[in-house]
Every structure is written in structure tokens, then in C-alpha cells.
Design a protein around this motif. Structure first.
Motif, PDB file in Angstrom:
ATOM      1  N   THR A  94       0.825  -1.207   0.000  1.00 36.40           N
ATOM      2  CA  THR A  94       0.000   0.000   0.000  1.00 36.40           C
ATOM      3  C   THR A  94       0.861   1.260   0.000  1.00 36.40           C
ATOM      4  OG1 THR A  94      -0.283  -0.172   2.406  1.00 36.40           O
ATOM      5  CG2 THR A  94      -2.029  -1.093   1.012  1.00 36.40           C
ATOM      6  N   LEU A  95       2.073   1.171   0.541  1.00 33.53           N
ATOM      7  CA  LEU A  95       2.993   2.308   0.486  1.00 33.53           C
ATOM      8  C   LEU A  95       3.390   2.608  -0.952  1.00 33.53           C
ATOM      9  CD1 LEU A  95       4.869   4.429   1.744  1.00 33.53           C
ATOM     10  CD2 LEU A  95       6.585   2.641   1.936  1.00 33.53           C
ATOM     11  N   VAL A  96       3.769   1.584  -1.697  1.00 37.75           N
ATOM     12  CA  VAL A  96       4.179   1.817  -3.084  1.00 37.75           C
ATOM     13  C   VAL A  96       2.992   2.297  -3.925  1.00 37.75           C
ATOM     14  CG1 VAL A  96       3.915  -0.509  -4.040  1.00 37.75           C
ATOM     15  CG2 VAL A  96       5.719   0.927  -4.887  1.00 37.75           C
ATOM     16  N   LEU A  97       1.793   1.827  -3.604  1.00 35.69           N
ATOM     17  CA  LEU A  97       0.607   2.329  -4.301  1.00 35.69           C
ATOM     18  C   LEU A  97       0.337   3.789  -3.937  1.00 35.69           C
ATOM     19  CD1 LEU A  97      -1.711  -0.810  -4.002  1.00 35.69           C
ATOM     20  CD2 LEU A  97      -0.433  -0.038  -6.015  1.00 35.69           C
ATOM     21  N   ALA A 119       8.052  12.732  -0.214  1.00 31.86           N
ATOM     22  CA  ALA A 119       8.032  13.767   0.820  1.00 31.86           C
ATOM     23  C   ALA A 119       6.621  14.019   1.320  1.00 31.86           C
ATOM     24  CB  ALA A 119       8.648  15.063   0.291  1.00 31.86           C
ATOM     25  N   ALA A 120       5.623  13.681   0.524  1.00 33.81           N
ATOM     26  CA  ALA A 120       4.232  13.843   0.943  1.00 33.81           C
ATOM     27  C   ALA A 120       3.721  12.609   1.676  1.00 33.81           C
ATOM     28  CB  ALA A 120       3.352  14.122  -0.273  1.00 33.81           C
ATOM     29  N   VAL A 121       4.090  11.434   1.199  1.00 31.95           N
ATOM     30  CA  VAL A 121       3.538  10.185   1.732  1.00 31.95           C
ATOM     31  C   VAL A 121       4.247   9.728   3.006  1.00 31.95           C
ATOM     32  CG1 VAL A 121       3.256   7.712   1.246  1.00 31.95           C
ATOM     33  CG2 VAL A 121       2.708   9.406  -0.513  1.00 31.95           C
ATOM     34  N   MET A 122       5.553   9.726   3.014  1.00 31.30           N
ATOM     35  CA  MET A 122       6.306   9.104   4.109  1.00 31.30           C
ATOM     36  C   MET A 122       6.060   9.739   5.477  1.00 31.30           C
ATOM     37  SD  MET A 122       7.393   6.590   2.490  1.00 31.30           S
ATOM     38  CE  MET A 122       8.366   5.787   3.752  1.00 31.30           C
ATOM     39  N   PRO A 123       5.967  11.066   5.603  1.00 32.39           N
ATOM     40  CA  PRO A 123       5.683  11.617   6.932  1.00 32.39           C
ATOM     41  C   PRO A 123       4.341  11.152   7.497  1.00 32.39           C
ATOM     42  CG  PRO A 123       6.511  13.338   5.496  1.00 32.39           C
ATOM     43  CD  PRO A 123       6.263  12.136   4.629  1.00 32.39           C
ATOM     44  N   ILE A 124       3.346  11.009   6.632  1.00 32.36           N
ATOM     45  CA  ILE A 124       2.045  10.535   7.101  1.00 32.36           C
ATOM     46  C   ILE A 124       2.168   9.095   7.583  1.00 32.36           C
ATOM     47  CG2 ILE A 124      -0.305   9.942   6.353  1.00 32.36           C
ATOM     48  CD1 ILE A 124      -0.091  12.440   4.487  1.00 32.36           C
ATOM     49  N   VAL A 125       2.871   8.264   6.819  1.00 31.81           N
ATOM     50  CA  VAL A 125       3.060   6.861   7.197  1.00 31.81           C
ATOM     51  C   VAL A 125       3.826   6.755   8.518  1.00 31.81           C
ATOM     52  CG1 VAL A 125       4.225   4.714   6.539  1.00 31.81           C
ATOM     53  CG2 VAL A 125       2.917   6.003   4.831  1.00 31.81           C
ATOM     54  N   PHE A 126       4.955   7.455   8.597  1.00 28.79           N
ATOM     55  CA  PHE A 126       5.810   7.304   9.766  1.00 28.79           C
ATOM     56  C   PHE A 126       5.357   8.142  10.959  1.00 28.79           C
ATOM     57  CE2 PHE A 126       9.186   5.914   6.631  1.00 28.79           C
ATOM     58  CZ  PHE A 126       8.978   4.575   6.913  1.00 28.79           C
ATOM     59  N   GLY A 127       4.448   9.089  10.742  1.00 29.22           N
ATOM     60  CA  GLY A 127       3.847   9.794  11.870  1.00 29.22           C
ATOM     61  C   GLY A 127       2.635   9.060  12.400  1.00 29.22           C
ATOM     62  N   GLY A 128       1.896   8.423  11.512  1.00 26.90           N
ATOM     63  CA  GLY A 128       0.693   7.708  11.915  1.00 26.90           C
ATOM     64  C   GLY A 128       0.957   6.315  12.456  1.00 26.90           C
ATOM     65  N   ALA A 129       1.945   5.624  11.889  1.00 22.88           N
ATOM     66  CA  ALA A 129       2.215   4.240  12.298  1.00 22.88           C
ATOM     67  C   ALA A 129       2.560   4.098  13.783  1.00 22.88           C
ATOM     68  CB  ALA A 129       3.326   3.643  11.425  1.00 22.88           C
ATOM     69  N   PRO A 130       3.373   4.979  14.372  1.00 22.59           N
ATOM     70  CA  PRO A 130       3.646   4.821  15.804  1.00 22.59           C
ATOM     71  C   PRO A 130       2.394   4.982  16.677  1.00 22.59           C
ATOM     72  CG  PRO A 130       5.287   6.254  14.813  1.00 22.59           C
ATOM     73  CD  PRO A 130       4.218   6.028  13.779  1.00 22.59           C
ATOM     74  N   VAL A 131       1.478   5.834  16.261  1.00 21.36           N
ATOM     75  CA  VAL A 131       0.243   6.005  17.026  1.00 21.36           C
ATOM     76  C   VAL A 131      -0.578   4.715  16.947  1.00 21.36           C
ATOM     77  CG1 VAL A 131      -1.917   7.319  17.191  1.00 21.36           C
ATOM     78  CG2 VAL A 131       0.245   8.510  16.728  1.00 21.36           C
ATOM     79  N   ILE A 132      -0.724   4.166  15.749  1.00 19.10           N
ATOM     80  CA  ILE A 132      -1.452   2.903  15.581  1.00 19.10           C
ATOM     81  C   ILE A 132      -0.756   1.787  16.358  1.00 19.10           C
ATOM     82  CG2 ILE A 132      -2.184   1.138  13.908  1.00 19.10           C
ATOM     83  CD1 ILE A 132      -3.800   3.784  13.840  1.00 19.10           C
ATOM     84  N   VAL A 160      -0.773  15.430  13.709  1.00 18.93           N
ATOM     85  CA  VAL A 160      -0.788  16.781  13.141  1.00 18.93           C
ATOM     86  C   VAL A 160       0.598  17.127  12.595  1.00 18.93           C
ATOM     87  CG1 VAL A 160      -1.038  19.241  13.704  1.00 18.93           C
ATOM     88  CG2 VAL A 160      -2.732  17.590  14.520  1.00 18.93           C
ATOM     89  N   GLY A 161       1.642  16.775  13.337  1.00 16.02           N
ATOM     90  CA  GLY A 161       3.007  17.042  12.869  1.00 16.02           C
ATOM     91  C   GLY A 161       3.312  16.317  11.572  1.00 16.02           C
ATOM     92  N   ALA A 162       2.876  15.064  11.456  1.00 12.41           N
ATOM     93  CA  ALA A 162       3.114  14.303  10.229  1.00 12.41           C
ATOM     94  C   ALA A 162       2.421  14.955   9.040  1.00 12.41           C
ATOM     95  CB  ALA A 162       2.628  12.866  10.413  1.00 12.41           C
ATOM     96  N   VAL A 163       1.177  15.374   9.242  1.00 12.63           N
ATOM     97  CA  VAL A 163       0.438  16.017   8.156  1.00 12.63           C
ATOM     98  C   VAL A 163       1.112  17.330   7.774  1.00 12.63           C
ATOM     99  CG1 VAL A 163      -1.763  17.102   7.534  1.00 12.63           C
ATOM    100  CG2 VAL A 163      -1.737  14.872   8.675  1.00 12.63           C
ATOM    101  N   MET A 164       1.567  18.089   8.765  1.00  9.10           N
ATOM    102  CA  MET A 164       2.223  19.376   8.469  1.00  9.10           C
ATOM    103  C   MET A 164       3.544  19.170   7.728  1.00  9.10           C
ATOM    104  SD  MET A 164       1.347  21.615  11.871  1.00  9.10           S
ATOM    105  CE  MET A 164       2.192  23.062  11.259  1.00  9.10           C
ATOM    106  N   VAL A 165       4.326  18.163   8.144  1.00 14.23           N
ATOM    107  CA  VAL A 165       5.583  17.879   7.446  1.00 14.23           C
ATOM    108  C   VAL A 165       5.284  17.481   6.008  1.00 14.23           C
ATOM    109  CG1 VAL A 165       7.540  16.273   7.324  1.00 14.23           C
ATOM    110  CG2 VAL A 165       6.913  17.311   9.509  1.00 14.23           C
TER     111      VAL A 165
END
Length: 187
Positions: A94-97, A119-132, A160-165
């Protein structure tokens, strides 16, 4: 340095460059009519890399003289290891997609980030994954005490930080690093 910290930092390094390299690999696959397949073609080689690392791991186990038992005092570790592997592989897919969709022009239903898709996708993935990850761990191992408000604030700040980055990364706000192929050719 403690071994766990060294390994954690090596993971940060590996996963930190993963999305950028994966997106670069995807962008070097055949495009045009094959554009919808570019992400899956890149993912195919990610899977091959996982298999190669698995072979190396088996060789390390053999060199260490393992007894090849996978059952401990509480049962077999095989089923959960396979489920974890499927979750990881599904996440890589799903990351590559997501990288492919983020790179696609907005007029075609994509994110319009082009070369800056990682630069758009990875911060969301790596900011959200630790919360999950933390919430999942809490479901499996219920906290004995009340959840402190600082934890809730930290989760909100992480997301919020992941989305902003992702939204305000300098590479997402400027012109493309390389002009599209059609723009560089004389008409």
C-alpha cells in the motif's frame, strides 16, 4: 550505545530512505501504458529483497547452530510471525501504491506531487504508524492506570506534525526538480 538503540536507529535510517528510494525505483519503471503497473513492478523487487534477506537470516541461524524449533513455552511463533509478515508486506504494497498515486497529476485523480511524492507520503506513514502501534499495544496489553492526557496530546501532535511535514515539505511547494520530458523536448 545499547544494542537495542543502535538497531532502532539503523531501522530509522533504513525506513527513512526506504520511501524515497522506492519512489525513485517506481519512477524508473516503464511508463505510458505501463504506468498503472509501475508500482507493482517496484513492489515485486521489494518482495525479492525480502526473500533474499530471509535466506541470509536462515544462514545466520544455521551458523549460530539453532535447533530449528519454532515452538516455545506458550506455543508456536510461526502463525503470528506469518501474520506480522503479511501486515508488513501489505504495508509495503500500500505504500508503493500511495507513492504512485501521490505522484500522479491532480487532473488524473492523484496527489500531483510528482518527484516529491515520497516527501508527501512518508511523513504521514511514519507519523501515523507509531500512534497505531501504541494503540494496538494498548488493546493487547490493557494499561493498568488511566491514560494520561499527555499521551493523548502526544498522539494528536504526532498526527498533526506528520500532516504538516507532508504538506509543507519544501520539496512539495517548489517546482519539479526535473521538468517533464515533454517540456524539455523542442516542438
Amino acid at each position: 550505545m545499547q544494542p537495542w538503540l543502535l538497531y532502532a536507529l539503523l531501522t530509522v535510517l533504513s525506513w527513512g530512505v526506504y520511501g524515497v528510494i522506492l519512489h525513485a525505483a517506481r519512477s524508473k519503471m516503464p511508463m505510458g501504458a505501463e504506468t498503472p503497473n509501475a508500482s507493482l513492478k517496484a513492489f515485486l523487487f521489494v518482495c525479492i529483497a525480502y526473500a533474499l534477506i530471509g535466506i541470509v537470516t536462515a544462514l545466520v541461524l544455521k551458523a549460530r547452530g539453532t535447533n530449528w524449533s519454532f515452538t516455545g513455552e506458550t506455543g508456536s511463533g510461526i502463525p503470528l510471525s506469518l501474520i506480522a509478515g503479511m501486515a508488513g508486506a501489505l504495508g509495503a504494497l500500500t505504500l508503493v501504491l500511495a507513492l504512485g498515486a501521490a505522484a500522479t497529476p491532480i487532473i488524473k485523480g492523484g496527489g500531483g506531487f510528482g518527484v516529491a511524492a515520497a516527501a508527501a507520503v512518508m511523513p504521514i506513514v511514519f507519523g501515523g504508524a507509531p500512534v497505531i502501534n501504541t494503540l494496538t499495544a494498548m488493546l493487547l496489553h490493557r494499561p493498568e492506570k488511566a491514560i494520561p492526557p499527555q499521551f493523548i496530546i502526544g498522539c494528536v501532535l504526532a498526527v498533526v506534525g506528520a500532516v504538516m511535514v507532508a504538506k509543507y515539505a519544501p520539496s512539495n511547494t517548489g517546482a519539479a526538480a526535473h521538468p517533464p520530458a515533454s517540456a524539455s523536448k523542442p516542438h
